[in-house]
Design an enzyme around this catalytic site. Structure first.
Site, PDB file in Angstrom:
ATOM      1  N   ASP A  53     -47.825  75.630  45.178  1.00 15.72           N
ATOM      2  CA  ASP A  53     -47.335  77.001  45.189  1.00 15.72           C
ATOM      3  C   ASP A  53     -48.538  77.908  45.399  1.00 15.72           C
ATOM      4  OD1 ASP A  53     -46.451  79.537  44.748  1.00 15.72           O
ATOM      5  OD2 ASP A  53     -45.232  79.054  42.986  1.00 15.72           O
ATOM      6  N   TYR A  90     -45.713  79.970  36.888  1.00 17.04           N
ATOM      7  CA  TYR A  90     -44.556  80.726  37.368  1.00 17.04           C
ATOM      8  C   TYR A  90     -44.320  80.376  38.826  1.00 17.04           C
ATOM      9  CZ  TYR A  90     -41.505  84.672  38.504  1.00 17.04           C
ATOM     10  OH  TYR A  90     -40.458  85.452  38.910  1.00 17.04           O
ATOM     11  N   LYS A 110     -46.514  86.939  49.080  1.00 15.35           N
ATOM     12  CA  LYS A 110     -47.497  87.995  48.817  1.00 15.35           C
ATOM     13  C   LYS A 110     -48.349  88.383  50.039  1.00 15.35           C
ATOM     14  CE  LYS A 110     -46.997  87.689  43.918  1.00 15.35           C
ATOM     15  NZ  LYS A 110     -46.621  86.496  43.164  1.00 15.35           N
TER      16      LYS A 110
HETATM   17  C1  LIG Z   1     -45.181  85.893  42.798  1.00 13.20           C
HETATM   18  C2  LIG Z   1     -45.041  84.444  42.697  1.00 13.20           C
HETATM   19  C3  LIG Z   1     -43.856  83.776  43.034  1.00 13.20           C
HETATM   20  C4  LIG Z   1     -42.578  84.491  43.354  1.00 13.20           C
HETATM   21  O1  LIG Z   1     -42.649  85.295  44.477  1.00 13.20           O
HETATM   22  P1  LIG Z   1     -41.591  86.510  44.600  1.00 13.20           P
HETATM   23  O2  LIG Z   1     -41.890  87.080  45.962  1.00 13.20           O
HETATM   24  O3  LIG Z   1     -41.903  87.437  43.465  1.00 13.20           O
HETATM   25  O4  LIG Z   1     -40.245  85.941  44.494  1.00 13.20           O
HETATM   26  C5  LIG Z   1     -43.865  82.400  43.039  1.00 13.20           C
HETATM   27  N1  LIG Z   1     -44.949  81.699  42.697  1.00 13.20           N
HETATM   28  C6  LIG Z   1     -46.103  82.305  42.362  1.00 13.20           C
HETATM   29  C7  LIG Z   1     -47.302  81.478  42.026  1.00 13.20           C
HETATM   30  C8  LIG Z   1     -46.185  83.693  42.314  1.00 13.20           C
HETATM   31  O5  LIG Z   1     -47.298  84.297  41.915  1.00 13.20           O
END
Ligand SMILES: *Cc1c(COP(=O)(O)O)cnc(C)c1O
Length: 431
Positions: A240, A145, A268
């Site tokens: 990511d 994701y 985060k």
């Molecule tokens: C949470 C998450 C996102 C997206 O971040 P948001 O602040 O929810 O838009 C992207 N990549 C990873 C791996 C994530 O866990």
């Protein structure tokens, strides 16, 4: 029929005004059933519900709260910052401080741009990679994701290396066409695709520890193999690290595994529980972004002082406490106890963990990618989830999400959780 509880009533009301009653789909408890728990307060490792119950929290705002809820120093600094206003839409000193802290922790990030969410950070990094390479295609991994940008909402078709088909209505096929999806940990497939269309691939984007199919760590040589392929075909490697940044090590997964990406996405933890995202990396790439270059990206609330302050204080505490070894050890012990408990009662479980991230898969198989993760028994997860919830333990409400241990989860919190798990497994065997 029993009276509906407060959560059910609140959920009914929420659904009258909010689609599905939630502002992000997994919160709806679809995967585990029942009404979600409405929370009004958090403190340390605990969240407190409108149902007047308290829960030991292993979701921790999806890993954002590595210091637990309402950490006194974070709250103190935030309260001070709040008194000075909520945002100015122009430059502040503390943005530079946060950028510097990120650069010092993650040396591959020579320049960094703040955004308001991880989704935006990923979108912007991809745009930059496409601009820098003058190529359109990207490789992502099945089950990974990266936020909800159109071309990231793509899963594999049948088998490996099919071209992307959209995961959601509303995403034009043309948008997803440039996304190639490969099974996680499958370097061979990546190599094959690079051989065939390496000249078109702008970037490989990867969660260095997959956290959105449950937790799946990178196999030996996977990340360094991606690095080599990117170098060979002049594609960019994007990590990511929205979950893993400041989570698996102060320098993120790239420190832990010793692989240097060209671009990194963060989110985060760097917002200390407030909305944030960031992308950064090689200076020559980042200088292609406006106003220096022509790659556009902007944000009204980007670098918002409250998010920046919560992040700054969080990073300062993490640097002082250096909790990573302790957290990993605690998590390792906890996960091993769960495995031992399951073994005692003849229950097939695989507990994956990296650092302080873990997830349970109800399967006897090793889980190394989305296909093996999907083989788990989701009914078993559902039952464990509700047994724990009833006993005051809150897991992330899906077997395909990660759980997190914070610096303020105490031994007795973990023991209490293990006690409930042991009791639940024992009961299953009797049935
Ligand atoms: C949470 C998450 C996102 C997206 O971040 P948001 O602040 O929810 O838009 C992207 N990549 C990873 C791996 C994530 O866990």
């Amino acid at each position: 029929m029993a009276e509906p509880g407060i959560n059910e009533l609140l959920f009914r009301r929420a659904r009258k005004y909010i689609p599905g009653g939630v502002n992000s789909p997994v919160r709806s408890f679809r995967a585990v059933g029942g009404a979600p728990v409405f929370i009004h307060r958090g403190e340390g490792p605990r969240i407190y519900g409108e149902d007047k119950r308290e829960y030991i929290d292993y979701c921790c705002c999806w890993g954002s709260l590595i210091l637990g809820h309402a950490h006194p120093r974070v709250i103190r600094d935030l309260a001070r910052r709040l008194k000075s206003g909520t945002g100015f839409g122009t430059v502040t000193r503390i943005e530079t401080e946060l950028a510097r802290a990120i650069h010092q922790a993650v040396p591959s990030i020579e320049r960094v741009r703040l955004t308001s969410s991880g989704t935006e950070a990923v979108m912007s990094a991809i745009r930059l990679a496409r601009a820098a390479t003058s190529r359109d295609e990207i490789i992502k991994f099945d089950g990974a994701y990266h936020g909800h940008a159109d071309y990231m909402l793509v899963r594999a078709g049948s088998g490996a290396s099919t071209l992307g088909i959209p995961d959601s209505p509303g995403v034009p096929e043309g948008f997803a066409r440039h996304t190639v999806v490969v099974p996680y940990n499958d370097l061979k497939s990546v190599r094959k695709i690079m051989k065939k269309r390496g000249e078109q691939i702008s970037a490989i984007i990867v969660e260095p520890v997959a956290g959105n199919m449950g937790v799946v760590g990178p196999g030996p040589g996977f990340l360094s193999g991606l690095r080599k392929l990117c170098d060979h075909y002049r594609a960019l490697l994007i990590f990511d690290e929205v979950i893993t940044g400041f989570r698996v090590a102060y320098g993120g997964a790239q420190e832990l595994f010793g692989v240097r990406p060209d671009l990194t996405c963060l989110g985060k933890i760097i917002g200390g529980g407030l909305p944030i995202g960031a992308y950064g990396g090689r200076r020559d790439l980042m200088e292609l972004i406006a106003p220096l270059g022509s790659v556009y990206q902007a944000g009204t609330l980007a670098g918002n002082p409250l998010s920046v302050q919560a992040g700054l204080t969080t990073l300062a505490i993490l640097q002082e406490e250096d909790p990573y070894e302790r957290l990993a050890l605690k998590t390792e012990e906890f996960c091993r106890s769960v495995e031992q408990s399951a073994a005692r009662h003849g229950i097939g479980i695989t507990v994956n963990r990296v650092g302080s991230i873990f997830s349970f898969f109800f399967t006897d198989r090793e889980v190394t990618d989305q296909a093996t993760a999907r083989c788990q028994n989701s009914e078993s997860f559902r039952r464990l989830f509700h047994a724990l919830l009833t006993d005051g333990v809150y897991l992330s409400p899906s077997g395909f999400e990660s759980n997190f241990i914070s610096t303020v989860h105490r031994d007795q919190d973990l023991e209490k959780t293990l006690g409930t798990i042991e009791k639940t497994f024992k009961k299953w065997r009797k049935e």
